[in-house]
Structures are given as C-alpha cells and as structure tokens.
Design a protein around this motif. Sequence first.
Motif, PDB file in Angstrom:
ATOM      1  N   HIS A 188       2.757 -55.408  56.107  1.00  0.00           N
ATOM      2  CA  HIS A 188       2.570 -54.454  57.198  1.00  0.00           C
ATOM      3  C   HIS A 188       3.109 -53.100  56.762  1.00  0.00           C
ATOM      4  O   HIS A 188       4.042 -53.031  55.947  1.00  0.00           O
ATOM      5  N   TYR A 215       4.598 -49.405  58.384  1.00  0.00           N
ATOM      6  CA  TYR A 215       5.107 -48.728  59.570  1.00  0.00           C
ATOM      7  C   TYR A 215       5.318 -47.250  59.272  1.00  0.00           C
ATOM      8  O   TYR A 215       5.811 -46.885  58.206  1.00  0.00           O
ATOM      9  N   GLN A 224       7.263 -43.853  60.625  1.00  0.00           N
ATOM     10  CA  GLN A 224       8.380 -43.429  61.459  1.00  0.00           C
ATOM     11  C   GLN A 224       8.552 -41.917  61.377  1.00  0.00           C
ATOM     12  O   GLN A 224       8.780 -41.379  60.291  1.00  0.00           O
ATOM     13  N   ALA A 228      11.118 -44.485  67.068  1.00  0.00           N
ATOM     14  CA  ALA A 228      10.997 -45.831  66.518  1.00  0.00           C
ATOM     15  C   ALA A 228       9.729 -45.927  65.657  1.00  0.00           C
ATOM     16  O   ALA A 228       8.783 -45.168  65.859  1.00  0.00           O
ATOM     17  N   PRO A 229       9.730 -46.835  64.700  1.00  0.00           N
ATOM     18  CA  PRO A 229       8.538 -46.993  63.862  1.00  0.00           C
ATOM     19  C   PRO A 229       7.329 -47.467  64.657  1.00  0.00           C
ATOM     20  O   PRO A 229       7.462 -48.079  65.708  1.00  0.00           O
ATOM     21  N   HIS A 251      -1.562 -53.526  59.468  1.00  0.00           N
ATOM     22  CA  HIS A 251      -0.927 -54.844  59.458  1.00  0.00           C
ATOM     23  C   HIS A 251      -1.785 -55.838  58.701  1.00  0.00           C
ATOM     24  O   HIS A 251      -2.996 -55.631  58.503  1.00  0.00           O
ATOM     25  N   TYR A 273       7.118 -47.222  55.752  1.00  0.00           N
ATOM     26  CA  TYR A 273       7.807 -48.416  55.254  1.00  0.00           C
ATOM     27  C   TYR A 273       6.826 -49.572  55.147  1.00  0.00           C
ATOM     28  O   TYR A 273       6.081 -49.846  56.098  1.00  0.00           O
ATOM     29  N   LEU A 328       6.532 -53.742  54.811  1.00  0.00           N
ATOM     30  CA  LEU A 328       7.332 -54.873  55.296  1.00  0.00           C
ATOM     31  C   LEU A 328       6.635 -56.165  54.918  1.00  0.00           C
ATOM     32  O   LEU A 328       5.416 -56.292  55.032  1.00  0.00           O
ATOM     33  N   VAL A 349      12.780 -61.211  56.746  1.00  0.00           N
ATOM     34  CA  VAL A 349      12.040 -59.963  56.851  1.00  0.00           C
ATOM     35  C   VAL A 349      12.622 -58.954  55.860  1.00  0.00           C
ATOM     36  O   VAL A 349      13.822 -58.697  55.853  1.00  0.00           O
ATOM     37  N   PHE A 395      12.144 -55.018  54.381  1.00  0.00           N
ATOM     38  CA  PHE A 395      11.530 -53.694  54.410  1.00  0.00           C
ATOM     39  C   PHE A 395      11.592 -53.069  53.018  1.00  0.00           C
ATOM     40  O   PHE A 395      12.580 -53.254  52.290  1.00  0.00           O
ATOM     41  N   GLY A 447      12.007 -49.611  50.758  1.00  0.00           N
ATOM     42  CA  GLY A 447      12.992 -48.557  50.904  1.00  0.00           C
ATOM     43  C   GLY A 447      12.494 -47.328  51.651  1.00  0.00           C
ATOM     44  O   GLY A 447      13.299 -46.479  52.055  1.00  0.00           O
ATOM     45  N   LEU A 480      15.170 -48.804  56.956  1.00  0.00           N
ATOM     46  CA  LEU A 480      15.285 -49.839  57.972  1.00  0.00           C
ATOM     47  C   LEU A 480      15.820 -51.126  57.358  1.00  0.00           C
ATOM     48  O   LEU A 480      15.466 -51.491  56.229  1.00  0.00           O
ATOM     49  N   TRP A 491      16.453 -55.243  58.455  1.00  0.00           N
ATOM     50  CA  TRP A 491      16.313 -56.326  59.412  1.00  0.00           C
ATOM     51  C   TRP A 491      17.641 -57.047  59.560  1.00  0.00           C
ATOM     52  O   TRP A 491      18.286 -57.397  58.568  1.00  0.00           O
ATOM     53  N   TYR A 497      17.973 -50.927  66.692  1.00  0.00           N
ATOM     54  CA  TYR A 497      16.761 -51.098  67.475  1.00  0.00           C
ATOM     55  C   TYR A 497      16.570 -52.571  67.833  1.00  0.00           C
ATOM     56  O   TYR A 497      16.821 -53.461  67.008  1.00  0.00           O
ATOM     57  N   LEU A 548       5.235 -58.516  62.730  1.00  0.00           N
ATOM     58  CA  LEU A 548       4.362 -57.464  63.227  1.00  0.00           C
ATOM     59  C   LEU A 548       4.899 -57.062  64.592  1.00  0.00           C
ATOM     60  O   LEU A 548       4.775 -57.799  65.566  1.00  0.00           O
ATOM     61  N   TRP A 573       9.083 -51.562  70.654  1.00  0.00           N
ATOM     62  CA  TRP A 573      10.421 -51.238  70.179  1.00  0.00           C
ATOM     63  C   TRP A 573      11.233 -50.611  71.324  1.00  0.00           C
ATOM     64  O   TRP A 573      10.679 -49.942  72.202  1.00  0.00           O
TER      65      TRP A 573
END
Lengths: 109, 119
Positions: free
Chosen positions: A33, A35, A37, A42-43, A48, A86, A88, A98, A100, A102, B47, B49, B96, B105, B109
């Motif tokens: 995925h 994202y 930002q 928020a992202p 996806h 980003y 993911l 999960v 991400f 960098g 980010l 997780w 978050y 996915l 948020w």
Amino acid sequence: SDVLTQPPSVSVAPGKTAKITCEEYKIGSRSVHWYQQKPGQAPVVVIHSDSDRPSGIPERFSGSNSGDTATLTISGVEAGDEADYYCLVWHTSDQLGVVFGGGTKLTVL
Amino acid sequence: QVQLRESGPGLLKPSQTLSLTCTVSGGSIRGGTYFWYWIRQPAGRGLEWIGRVYNSGGTDYNPSLSSRVTISLVSSENQFSLKLNTVTATDTAVYYCARGDYYALFDSWGQGIQVTVSS
C-alpha cells in the motif's frame, strides 16, 4: 525502516512524472500500500494492493510491484501532490507485522 | 462514516506509563472484520506501527515494542486503548489511531495526539 527502503527525496517539475520506489527482497510476493501524508495531516491511501486506486484518488496515481521493487508513479505532477509518501507491507511470515517504508519527500519544483 | 479521536495526557515524565484512548463513532468497534491500530510518528520522522487489536480482542504488536505495549478493546465505550510502559524521550511522537483491515489498509484515522516525554 531497515526492511523497506525508499529514497529520502524525489524532485519533479510540474507536469512531469514522479516515480517513488520501495525496495525489499521479494517484495513482489507481498501486497503493498502507498500512503500520502501532507504536513499536519493523517496519512491517506493513494494506492492499495500494489496497483488499486481508491475512489477519489486521481488516475494520475498508479502503482506496480515486481521482484524486489514496488513503485508509485504520479503522472502529470501537480503542486498539490507535494507530500511525504510511505509504502507499507504486512509481513505475515516473519512476525515483523506491519512495516512502513522510511518515507519519501516529493518536492514539486 | 466512522470517525476516530485520540485522547489522553500530552506530557509524561520518563519511566511513566503512556495511556491513550481512541473513541470510535459512527460504527461499532465489535462490528465487521476490522482491526484497530495504533501508529506513531516522531516529529520530522516516519511512521511506526505500534500494534493492533481485532474485534475479538486478539492483538499483534511491533516486535520492537511488544515488551512494553498493551492494546485492548473497551467495548462498552466503543473505544480501544494503548498502554506503553516505561516511556523515555524516544517515545515522544504524534500518536494516531486508525481502522484498517488485516493487511493494514487504513480507511479511517484519528487526527493524532502529541505526546511528549520530558523530565
């Protein structure tokens, strides 16, 4: 992230094409995925499952994933695309969970 | 349209426990096949997780944080919580909460909450 490697920055002129890569050994066997930002926000998912585009995301955004590299491509870049991006991946087999990338700062010149 | 909102103390001292709550509105935390996530972002950085909880109460954690993290559902309040023990300055970040599927996915948020660890 030591697992998912992204270039720290990519610069592109308006109207040109930006490519942001995400590298990991055999990433092509995983679902990626992407994202976006923007500062203070928020992202938001822009791509996806490697190449699917959510509703509301412009067709200028596309994705691919093969071998050791996943790529987010933004065609006809606009000033409003300037943001951090980003990748993911959910690692099911090695208990990393999960992960991400960098992050890549996209600058529109 | 589900909405999420983080709440909790914004300032902690080293060695204290960080406790945050995510309140979910517009949908039941027990409904569907969603996972409920915590993610953080230090200022100017990427980010990370933290972990997630499923509607059954099952959890998955980032291995690098798992010894200090607990995520749980508070179903009666349609909330889920994050506890991070023995914080240090390196835990300073925007935290978050998010809703997502098994493959991370995310479709919703929270706005994020700044947590600072300082003596």
